[in-house]
Design a protein around this motif. Structure first.
Motif, PDB file in Angstrom:
ATOM      1  N   THR A 106       0.813  -1.276  -0.146  1.00 26.33           N
ATOM      2  CA  THR A 106       0.060  -0.053  -0.033  1.00 26.33           C
ATOM      3  C   THR A 106       0.961   1.413   0.048  1.00 26.33           C
ATOM      4  O   THR A 106       0.848   2.047  -0.855  1.00 26.33           O
ATOM      5  N   LYS A 107       1.759   1.219   0.856  1.00 29.46           N
ATOM      6  CA  LYS A 107       2.896   2.591   1.002  1.00 29.46           C
ATOM      7  C   LYS A 107       3.582   2.683  -0.356  1.00 29.46           C
ATOM      8  O   LYS A 107       3.595   3.883  -0.850  1.00 29.46           O
ATOM      9  N   ASN A 108       4.099   1.658  -0.920  1.00 31.48           N
ATOM     10  CA  ASN A 108       4.745   1.516  -2.153  1.00 31.48           C
ATOM     11  C   ASN A 108       3.727   2.409  -3.223  1.00 31.48           C
ATOM     12  O   ASN A 108       4.282   3.177  -4.202  1.00 31.48           O
ATOM     13  N   LEU A 109       2.560   1.652  -3.355  1.00 31.83           N
ATOM     14  CA  LEU A 109       1.617   2.027  -4.464  1.00 31.83           C
ATOM     15  C   LEU A 109       1.316   3.525  -4.217  1.00 31.83           C
ATOM     16  O   LEU A 109       1.299   4.573  -5.385  1.00 31.83           O
ATOM     17  N   VAL A 110       0.955   3.993  -2.991  1.00 33.31           N
ATOM     18  CA  VAL A 110       0.653   5.444  -2.673  1.00 33.31           C
ATOM     19  C   VAL A 110       1.784   6.204  -3.228  1.00 33.31           C
ATOM     20  O   VAL A 110       1.499   7.378  -3.895  1.00 33.31           O
ATOM     21  N   VAL A 170      -4.659   8.520   3.781  1.00 35.52           N
ATOM     22  CA  VAL A 170      -3.997   8.681   2.382  1.00 35.52           C
ATOM     23  C   VAL A 170      -4.295   9.830   1.749  1.00 35.52           C
ATOM     24  O   VAL A 170      -5.489  10.248   1.527  1.00 35.52           O
ATOM     25  N   LEU A 171      -3.095  10.392   1.237  1.00 39.16           N
ATOM     26  CA  LEU A 171      -3.341  11.612   0.493  1.00 39.16           C
ATOM     27  C   LEU A 171      -2.950  11.188  -1.086  1.00 39.16           C
ATOM     28  O   LEU A 171      -1.892  10.753  -1.145  1.00 39.16           O
ATOM     29  N   LEU A 172      -3.896  11.497  -1.826  1.00 42.97           N
ATOM     30  CA  LEU A 172      -3.642  11.283  -3.317  1.00 42.97           C
ATOM     31  C   LEU A 172      -3.987  12.444  -3.984  1.00 42.97           C
ATOM     32  O   LEU A 172      -4.872  13.228  -3.936  1.00 42.97           O
ATOM     33  N   GLY A 223       1.573  10.039  -3.879  1.00 46.08           N
ATOM     34  CA  GLY A 223       0.728  10.534  -2.766  1.00 46.08           C
ATOM     35  C   GLY A 223       1.693  10.245  -1.373  1.00 46.08           C
ATOM     36  O   GLY A 223       2.655   9.919  -1.267  1.00 46.08           O
ATOM     37  N   LYS A 224       0.794  10.272  -0.310  1.00 46.89           N
ATOM     38  CA  LYS A 224       1.308  10.097   0.985  1.00 46.89           C
ATOM     39  C   LYS A 224       0.626   9.126   1.905  1.00 46.89           C
ATOM     40  O   LYS A 224      -0.680   9.336   1.707  1.00 46.89           O
ATOM     41  N   ILE A 225       1.208   8.655   2.781  1.00 51.19           N
ATOM     42  CA  ILE A 225       0.126   7.808   3.785  1.00 51.19           C
ATOM     43  C   ILE A 225       0.773   7.715   5.302  1.00 51.19           C
ATOM     44  O   ILE A 225       2.041   7.821   5.474  1.00 51.19           O
TER      45      ILE A 225
END
Ligand SMILES: Nc1ncnc2c1ncn2[C@@H]1O[C@H](COP(=O)(O)OP(=O)(O)O)[C@@H](O)[C@H]1O
Ligand SMILES: [Mg+2]
Length: 243
Positions: free
Chosen positions: A202-206, A226-228, A211-213
Motif C-alpha cells: 500500500t505505501k509503495n503504491l501510494v 491516504v493523500l492522493l 501520494g502520502k500515507i
C-alpha cells in the motif's frame, strides 16, 4: 544463513501457509458437497458455496498482493493514470469487505464535492482494499469502520481517512507496520491470518502515485490517512511526461 536467504525462507513459509489455509477449506467444502450432495439441503449447499467463494476471493487478493511485491521490486510496473472519482471505488470495496466481515458496520462519508484524483484505478482499489480490510480485521465484532474524505480549495491532495476502534498500534510501531512481512504481535493478530505484505505494498503504491500515507492511533481509535493527488492540469502534465 544470509539475510536474503532468511527473507526468502520467511517469504516461502508465509506464502505456503497463507495459500494452504484457503485451499484446504475450498477442497474440504467441495469434497463434502460432492460426497453428500443428495443429503444436503439447499440452505447448506448455499452456505458451503458462499465459503468457497469467500476463500477464493481471499486467494485472489493474496496472489494480487504477492505479484505486486515482485513487481515493486523489479520496478517494472507501469501505472495507467486516469481521472478517478473516489466514491465509487470506496463503495465497491466496502461492499466486498462487508461481505467478508458481516458483523462490522461501515460508515462512508465522501463529500460529493470531492475533487477527482489522478491515479491508477486498479491500484487505488488495491490500496483501499488493504486498508479497509485491515480496519475490519483488526477490530472486534460489532465495531464501526469509518471512511471519510477531506479536501480544501486549491489543495494538492484529496485525503481519505480510514478509522477503526480496534486493537490499535503503538507509536513505536508506526513505521514498522509499513515494512515487508511485519506483523505486530498481539492476541488479535495471532488469531487472524495475514502475510504482513498489505501495508508494505500500500505505501509503495501510494508513493509511486505521488501520494502520502500516515497512521495515528490514540484514544482507542486508529486512523490511516491516504493523500492522493487531485486531478488537474499540473498533475496530468506530470504523468504524461512519465508515460
Ligand atoms: N487497522 C489496524 N489496527 C491495528 N493494527 C493494524 C491495523 N492495520 C494493520 N495493523 C498491523 O500492521 C500489520 C501489518 O499489516 P499488513 O501489512 O496489512 O499485514 P497483514 O494484515 O497481512 O498482517 C498487521 O499484522 C497488524 O499487526
Ligand atoms: Mg492486511
Amino acid at each position: 544463513m544470509s539475510d536474503s536467504d532468511k527473507n526468502y525462507e520467511d517469504f516461502i513459509s508465509t506464502v505456503s501457509h497463507e495459500l494452504r489455509t484457503p485451499l484446504t477449506s475450498i477442497r474440504g467444502f467441495s469434497q463434502t458437497m460432492l460426497a453428500s450432495w443428495d443429503k444436503l439441503d439447499d440452505e447448506s449447499k448455499k452456505k458451503f458455496l458462499k465459503i468457497i467463494e469467500e476463500q477464493s476471493n481471499r486467494l485472489i487478493n493474496l496472489v494480487e498482493n504477492m505479484l505486486s511485491v515482485t513487481k515493486l521490486q523489479s520496478e517494472k510496473e507501469m501505472l495507467i493514470y486516469k481521472e478517478t472519482d473516489v466514491a465509487p471505488t470506496v463503495n465497491t470495496v466496502v461492499s466486498i469487505v462487508k461481505n467478508q466481515y458481516k458483523t462490522r458496520t461501515f460508515e462512508v462519508d465522501i463529500n460529493p464535492k470531492t475533487p477527482t484524483i489522478l491515479v491508477d484505478r486498479d491500484k487505488f482499489m488495491q490500496i483501499m482494499t488493504n486498508l479497509i480490510e485491515n480496519a475490519a480485521k483488526y477490530s472486534d465484532e460489532n465495531s464501526t469502520v469509518k471512511i471519510k474524505s477531506g479536501f480544501c480549495k486549491d489543495c494538492e491532495f484529496v485525503s481519505i481517512k480510514i478509522s477503526d476502534k480496534g486493537v490499535g498500534i503503538d507509536e513505536e510501531d508506526y513505521e514498522k507496520i509499513f515494512t515487508k512481512f511485519s506483523r505486530i504481535d498481539n492476541p488479535l493478530t495471532r488469531k487472524v491470518q495475514g502475510s504482513g505484505l498489505g501495508l508494505y505494498i500500500t505505501k509503495n503504491l501510494v508513493e509511486k502515485m505521488h501520494g502520502k500515507i500516515s497512521v495515528e492511533s490514540h484514544d482507542g481509535e486508529t486512523t490511516f490517512d491516504v493523500l492522493l493527488p487531485v486531478c488537474n492540469l499540473e498533475t496530468q502534465a506530470r504523468t504524461k511526461c512519465r508515460q
